[in-house]
Write an enzyme that holds these catalytic residues in place. Structure first.
Site, short mmCIF file in Angstrom:
data_model
loop_
_atom_site.label_atom_id
_atom_site.label_comp_id
_atom_site.label_asym_id
_atom_site.label_seq_id
_atom_site.Cartn_x
_atom_site.Cartn_y
_atom_site.Cartn_z
N ASP A 98 0.85 -1.19 0.00
CA ASP A 98 0.00 0.00 0.00
C ASP A 98 0.89 1.24 0.00
OD1 ASP A 98 -2.45 1.46 0.21
OD2 ASP A 98 -3.26 -0.18 1.41
N ASP A 206 -3.01 4.83 -2.53
CA ASP A 206 -4.11 5.40 -1.77
C ASP A 206 -4.47 6.79 -2.30
OD1 ASP A 206 -5.72 5.02 0.82
OD2 ASP A 206 -4.78 6.97 1.18
N GLU A 265 -6.19 4.02 -6.26
CA GLU A 265 -7.50 4.32 -5.68
C GLU A 265 -7.87 5.74 -6.07
OE1 GLU A 265 -9.68 4.38 -1.32
OE2 GLU A 265 -7.69 5.25 -1.57
N HIS A 338 -11.04 -2.56 2.86
CA HIS A 338 -11.00 -2.14 4.27
C HIS A 338 -11.86 -0.91 4.54
CE1 HIS A 338 -8.12 0.30 2.10
NE2 HIS A 338 -8.10 1.14 3.11
N ASP A 339 -12.36 -0.25 3.50
CA ASP A 339 -13.18 0.96 3.66
C ASP A 339 -14.66 0.73 3.37
OD1 ASP A 339 -11.07 2.63 4.38
OD2 ASP A 339 -10.63 3.20 2.32
#
Length: 574
Positions: A98, A206, A265, A338-339
């Site tokens: 990440d 991210d 993302e 995870h979101d």
């Protein structure tokens, strides 16, 4: 075979804090991941995406990084990391890290220096601004503009030492890096190369579409009923975003692109923008995470404002993305991360039809054109959590929203809690359910967040042994992608486009084709089998048609125009 290795690959996201705890401190760690590599190998995934394991104060569970080149002791050591990487590679799997470079932690040495004085050499590594003209620092409304943070409150934090504000689109402990400064970009690219040299196989980036801001940082229009201006036009897909991503590609990946996977993302990105970001000729990214399909159940008030999802909306949206990136670029395929709340609770039925609906949703997603992403526990059909009160939540976004909605805006605490139970990121972050034993086998200690009570029924130990489990179905879907070039690279065409229950499509490559039929509802579905040309005939199936997958046992009526509740079937031809 497909041109790129990741076109036939499946990625599995590990959220280390909640995956497996090896030392009994209640927090998952790298050794916990190592201990379950054979589980991932048995599932059949090709890539593990590891959520942040870097040094961090954990204000946002590790997405606030204080040292990009250190492993947080909560998760282990570099020896553990090297063992994990080697274990994945030995099993034929890859590791994607990440990459969080829109912002750092306010405890990162870069920010500590930047905040030390207005003339520090790193001052311009972040977005610093004085109070509005005529306002005194610290006064209400003195912030440099009217932007709000994603985690509630203003997007500006006053630093009392220098009397100026710094920008943080997320937590106040996550100051935004200033990518306009070439020294920032140099430092990021050097760090990325350092990780690639250690042997990692790519990056998930991210909110990477936020790194280029409109440098004047203007006020946004304040929507009715909102506290802050809409700043999205000024920090997303900014004026230099393509320049920055191309520069990153040239400085980090050029000449060795075929070895690595890059996925960005990008909240709010549309199809035309995604085509440009993923056009191989532009040298930017392999694929993006778009949010349109997971925003379909959001009302005018955003993620906490629920509106029911319809099958028509879902299949129209996903089909637009399939068609939009058919000739250029590449899709990422995901339900969970995870979101996001658990898909079986969100778009399926987490009650009596949990197993068939989890399988049906997996079938629809995995057989599209693109690279599928599985979030830990999705392959078990894990569900949302019955949080009893606000005390059960740990996520900063959820806690801040509750405080702002209840204490400032006067919303009903019960209504806010209902929204949190439905949408909170903590639904995805409760521990992985390994066994039916204490704390679901996640830890020998006290877990940092409570285990979902249904772990006694939903757990990996039981599902790996069960040939009819959600796990077994996901394994079959992954296997089908690996062995079928039609799934990996074939064309996509939506069929039964106006049916309110059935999501159906074909995949085709040369003289080979695949038909996917899924009833995404809890009621039987009837349809005109004549709208499946070449598939449905009077006898219920044509010559050369073979069943590939079914989630409810043999599908005797599917090609005659009838599907049972949550039934999903797949046929091949040629």
């Amino acid at each position: 075979m497909s041109d790129k290795w990741w076109q036939s690959a499946v990625v599995y996201q590990v959220y280390p804090r909640s995956f497996a705890d090896s030392d009994g401190d209640g927090i998952g760690d790298l050794r916990g991941v190592i201990e379950h590599l054979d589980y991932l190998h048995e599932l059949g995934v090709d890539v593990v995406w590891l959520s942040p394991i870097y040094a961090s104060p954990h204000d946002d569970n590790g997405y606030d990084i204080s040292d990009y080149r250190a492993i947080d002791p909560l998760f282990g050591t570099f020896d553990d990391f090297d063992e994990l990487l080697a274990g994945l590679h030995d099993r034929g799997m890859k590791l994607v890290m990440d990459l969080v470079v829109n912002h750092t932690s306010d405890e990162h040495p870069w920010f500590v220096e930047s905040a030390s004085s207005t003339d520090n050499p790193k001052r311009d590594w972040y977005w610093w601004r004085p109070a509005r003209d005529g306002a005194r620092p610290g006064e209400q409304g003195a912030e440099p503009n009217n932007w709000g943070s994603f985690f509630s409150g203003p997007a500006w934090q006053l630093d009392p030492q220098t009397g100026e504000y710094y920008l943080h689109l997320f937590s106040r402990k996550q100051p935004d890096l200033n990518w306009e400064n070439p020294e920032v970009r140099d430092a990021v690219y050097e760090m990325m190369n350092w990780w690639l040299d250690r042997g990692v196989d790519g990056f998930r980036m991210d909110v990477i579409n936020f790194i280029s801001k409109v440098t004047s940082l203007p006020d946004g229009v304040v929507p009715e009923g909102a506290l802050y201006g809409d700043a999205y036009p000024y920090f997303a897909q900014g004026p230099r975003i393509h320049e920055f991503l191309h520069e990153m590609h040239e400085r980090v990946f050029a000449g060795r692109e075929d070895r690595y996977l890059t996925v960005g993302e990008m909240p709010g990105v549309d199809i035309e923008q995604a085509r440009r970001f993923t056009d191989p000729r532009n040298g930017e990214l392999d694929m993006v995470f778009q949010f349109e399909h997971v925003d379909l159940d959001h009302g005018p008030g955003g993620k906490w404002d629920h509106r029911p999802l319809t099958v028509l909306d879902l299949k129209r949206n996903l089909s637009l993305w399939q068609e939009g990136l058919a000739d250029l670029g590449w899709n990422s395929l995901y339900w969970n991360n995870h979101d996001q709340p658990r898909v079986v609770s969100r778009f399926g039925d987490d009650g009596e039809n949990r197993i068939p609906s989890a399988k049906a949703l997996g079938t629809v997603l995995h057989l599209m054109r693109g690279t599928p992403y599985v979030y830990q526990g999705e392959e078990l059909g894990m569900t949302n959590v019955p949080f009893a009160s606000i005390d059960g939540f740990r996520d900063i976004e959820s806690l801040n929203h509750y405080a702002e909605a209840v204490d400032i805006l006067g919303a009903s605490a019960d209504e806010v809690l209902a929204a949190l139970r439905r949408t909170s990121r903590d639904n995805a972050r409760t521990p992985m359910q390994w066994t039916s034993g204490p704390h679901a086998g996640f830890t020998a200690g006290t877990p940092w967040i409570a285990v979902n009570p249904n772990a006694t029924e939903i757990n990996a130990e039981a599902e790996v042994r069960d040939p009819d489990s959600v796990f077994a179905h996901y394994r079959a879907l992954i296997d089908l992608r690996h062995r079928s070039e039609v799934v990996a690279t074939g064309d996509y065409a939506l069929v039964l486009p106006e049916h309110p229950q059935v999501f159906a499509y074909t995949r085709g490559l040369g003289d080979r084709s695949l038909l996917v039929l899924a009833n995404l509802s809890g009621e039987p579905a009837a349809f005109d089998a004549g709208q499946l040309p070449g598939w449905a005939v009077a006898g219920g199936g044509g010559a050369g048609i073979e069943p590939e997958l079914a989630n409810l046992g043999p599908a005797t009526e599917a090609l005659r125009g009838s599907l049972r509740p949550w039934e999903a079937v797949v046929y091949s031809r040629g």
